[in-house]
Design an enzyme around this catalytic site. Sequence first.
Site, PDB file in Angstrom:
ATOM      1  N   LYS A 188      -1.873 -12.960  -7.668  1.00 34.50           N
ATOM      2  CA  LYS A 188      -2.166 -11.571  -8.048  1.00 34.50           C
ATOM      3  C   LYS A 188      -0.839 -10.870  -8.337  1.00 34.50           C
ATOM      4  O   LYS A 188       0.026 -10.769  -7.474  1.00 34.50           O
ATOM      5  CB  LYS A 188      -2.891 -10.830  -6.931  1.00 34.50           C
ATOM      6  CG  LYS A 188      -3.182  -9.372  -7.305  1.00 34.50           C
ATOM      7  CD  LYS A 188      -4.057  -8.685  -6.277  1.00 34.50           C
ATOM      8  CE  LYS A 188      -3.294  -8.023  -5.179  1.00 34.50           C
ATOM      9  NZ  LYS A 188      -2.633  -6.755  -5.542  1.00 34.50           N
ATOM     10  N   ASP A 213      -3.396  -7.201 -11.658  1.00 36.01           N
ATOM     11  CA  ASP A 213      -3.997  -6.079 -10.929  1.00 36.01           C
ATOM     12  C   ASP A 213      -3.313  -4.772 -11.330  1.00 36.01           C
ATOM     13  O   ASP A 213      -2.511  -4.226 -10.585  1.00 36.01           O
ATOM     14  CB  ASP A 213      -3.824  -6.364  -9.425  1.00 36.01           C
ATOM     15  CG  ASP A 213      -4.424  -5.300  -8.531  1.00 36.01           C
ATOM     16  OD1 ASP A 213      -5.342  -4.594  -8.974  1.00 36.01           O
ATOM     17  OD2 ASP A 213      -3.969  -5.186  -7.375  1.00 36.01           O
ATOM     18  N   LYS A 223      -5.124  -2.031 -12.642  1.00 42.80           N
ATOM     19  CA  LYS A 223      -6.064  -0.917 -12.380  1.00 42.80           C
ATOM     20  C   LYS A 223      -5.994   0.181 -13.440  1.00 42.80           C
ATOM     21  O   LYS A 223      -5.692   1.348 -13.137  1.00 42.80           O
ATOM     22  CB  LYS A 223      -5.786  -0.303 -11.009  1.00 42.80           C
ATOM     23  CG  LYS A 223      -5.897  -1.270  -9.844  1.00 42.80           C
ATOM     24  CD  LYS A 223      -5.753  -0.530  -8.507  1.00 42.80           C
ATOM     25  CE  LYS A 223      -5.952  -1.409  -7.304  1.00 42.80           C
ATOM     26  NZ  LYS A 223      -4.858  -2.333  -7.041  1.00 42.80           N
ATOM     27  N   ASP A 248      -7.791   5.697 -17.780  1.00 44.65           N
ATOM     28  CA  ASP A 248      -7.351   6.734 -18.721  1.00 44.65           C
ATOM     29  C   ASP A 248      -8.527   7.017 -19.650  1.00 44.65           C
ATOM     30  O   ASP A 248      -9.639   6.532 -19.400  1.00 44.65           O
ATOM     31  CB  ASP A 248      -6.104   6.241 -19.493  1.00 44.65           C
ATOM     32  CG  ASP A 248      -5.212   7.394 -19.940  1.00 44.65           C
ATOM     33  OD1 ASP A 248      -5.755   8.394 -20.445  1.00 44.65           O
ATOM     34  OD2 ASP A 248      -3.986   7.294 -19.810  1.00 44.65           O
ATOM     35  N   THR A 297      -9.613   0.953  -0.851  1.00 43.88           N
ATOM     36  CA  THR A 297      -9.848   0.866   0.611  1.00 43.88           C
ATOM     37  C   THR A 297      -9.079   1.960   1.353  1.00 43.88           C
ATOM     38  O   THR A 297      -9.327   2.210   2.525  1.00 43.88           O
ATOM     39  CB  THR A 297      -9.462  -0.525   1.167  1.00 43.88           C
ATOM     40  OG1 THR A 297      -8.252  -0.937   0.569  1.00 43.88           O
ATOM     41  CG2 THR A 297     -10.532  -1.542   0.913  1.00 43.88           C
ATOM     42  N   ARG A 355      -0.160 -10.882   3.049  1.00 41.47           N
ATOM     43  CA  ARG A 355       0.721 -11.163   4.181  1.00 41.47           C
ATOM     44  C   ARG A 355       0.349 -12.363   5.033  1.00 41.47           C
ATOM     45  O   ARG A 355       1.240 -13.004   5.599  1.00 41.47           O
ATOM     46  CB  ARG A 355       0.856  -9.901   5.034  1.00 41.47           C
ATOM     47  CG  ARG A 355       1.716  -8.858   4.347  1.00 41.47           C
ATOM     48  CD  ARG A 355       1.525  -7.484   4.894  1.00 41.47           C
ATOM     49  NE  ARG A 355       0.213  -6.941   4.528  1.00 41.47           N
ATOM     50  CZ  ARG A 355      -0.205  -5.723   4.844  1.00 41.47           C
ATOM     51  NH1 ARG A 355       0.571  -4.936   5.546  1.00 41.47           N
ATOM     52  NH2 ARG A 355      -1.383  -5.300   4.460  1.00 41.47           N
TER      53      ARG A 355
HETATM   54  O1  C5P Z   1      -1.192  -8.378   2.714  1.00 44.67           O
HETATM   55  P1  C5P Z   1      -2.649  -8.194   2.420  1.00 44.67           P
HETATM   56  O2  C5P Z   1      -3.454  -9.478   2.506  1.00 44.67           O
HETATM   57  O3  C5P Z   1      -3.262  -7.058   3.204  1.00 44.67           O
HETATM   58  O4  C5P Z   1      -2.661  -7.779   0.873  1.00 44.67           O
HETATM   59  C1  C5P Z   1      -3.826  -7.455   0.199  1.00 44.67           C
HETATM   60  C2  C5P Z   1      -3.544  -7.190  -1.244  1.00 44.67           C
HETATM   61  O5  C5P Z   1      -4.725  -6.710  -1.846  1.00 44.67           O
HETATM   62  C3  C5P Z   1      -2.463  -6.139  -1.496  1.00 44.67           C
HETATM   63  O6  C5P Z   1      -1.814  -6.497  -2.720  1.00 44.67           O
HETATM   64  C4  C5P Z   1      -3.262  -4.874  -1.663  1.00 44.67           C
HETATM   65  O7  C5P Z   1      -2.624  -3.926  -2.478  1.00 44.67           O
HETATM   66  C5  C5P Z   1      -4.517  -5.395  -2.364  1.00 44.67           C
HETATM   67  N1  C5P Z   1      -5.717  -4.583  -2.222  1.00 44.67           N
HETATM   68  C6  C5P Z   1      -6.269  -4.216  -1.004  1.00 44.67           C
HETATM   69  N2  C5P Z   1      -7.404  -3.461  -0.970  1.00 44.67           N
HETATM   70  C7  C5P Z   1      -7.984  -3.071  -2.121  1.00 44.67           C
HETATM   71  C8  C5P Z   1      -7.447  -3.443  -3.355  1.00 44.67           C
HETATM   72  C9  C5P Z   1      -6.296  -4.195  -3.371  1.00 44.67           C
HETATM   73  O8  C5P Z   1      -5.752  -4.590   0.038  1.00 44.67           O
HETATM   74  N3  C5P Z   1      -9.109  -2.389  -2.079  1.00 44.67           N
END
Ligand code: C5P
Length: 229
Positions: free
Chosen positions: A32, A59, A61, A64, A120, A209
């Site tokens: 991603k 990603d 998003k 506009d 989220t 992470r």
């Molecule tokens: O580190 P982690 O697993 O929490 O990362 C989740 C990824 O998904 C990040 O890049 C975050 O910006 C993205 N994301 C999210 N929730 C969303 C949309 C995207 O955590 N609703």
Amino acid sequence: MGKDVIIACDFKNKEELLNFLKPFQGLNPFLKIGMEIFYKEGPQLVRELKEQGCKIFLDLKLHDIPNTVEKAMRNLSELGVEIVNCHAAGGIEMMKAARRGLDATEQGKKSELIAVTQLTSISQEKLEKELLIEKPLPEVVKTYALNAKAAGLQGVVCSPLEAPIIKELGLISVTPGIRFADGSKDDQVRIATPDYAKELGSTYIVVGRAITGATDPVAAYKRCVKEFC
Ligand code: C5P
């Protein structure tokens, strides 16, 4: 496209990303690529990663007026990424325009276009007090998903806990918020393990992470694949 694990590459530049990817050689992971690194490195980074055999969820998003989104998507279309997204909050006409822009090239026609329903980071309280949407969050997510479907999109980004509803609508779900049962939650609230996400019917899990911060990222990635796919 079937079930897959997507690694969220939240790195600040290409050098950090390529360093991270070195031990993944031959595994051709699904990555991603988000706004942070894309705005720094541009579309060339995506071309290079694709040449290396990686699959890409871009990603960005988009949100506009329809005309602008269509033209922007037309530019992204030639990258031939596997998945790209826009905000459902832009409305059905904007999502249709996004799909039209993506369909401008043969490779773009093969890209899946998905919609962000509600971030989220938006709570029920913020939805009501800041956005003046006085409806339960799950109802808003379902309505936005139905709008995405009506616009000809393929799916949505959502919590794994919402995946069953999305599956019922015949859409694919791309779900972040994934943690191992024995791992840290960090700042995520509505989380699921890879095997629970599988049980709930997620199409793709997005893992940041839990992989990028692991002592052995390749082992963590393989563990996700084993549990989810
Ligand atoms: O580190 P982690 O697993 O929490 O990362 C989740 C990824 O998904 C990040 O890049 C975050 O910006 C993205 N994301 C999210 N929730 C969303 C949309 C995207 O955590 N609703």
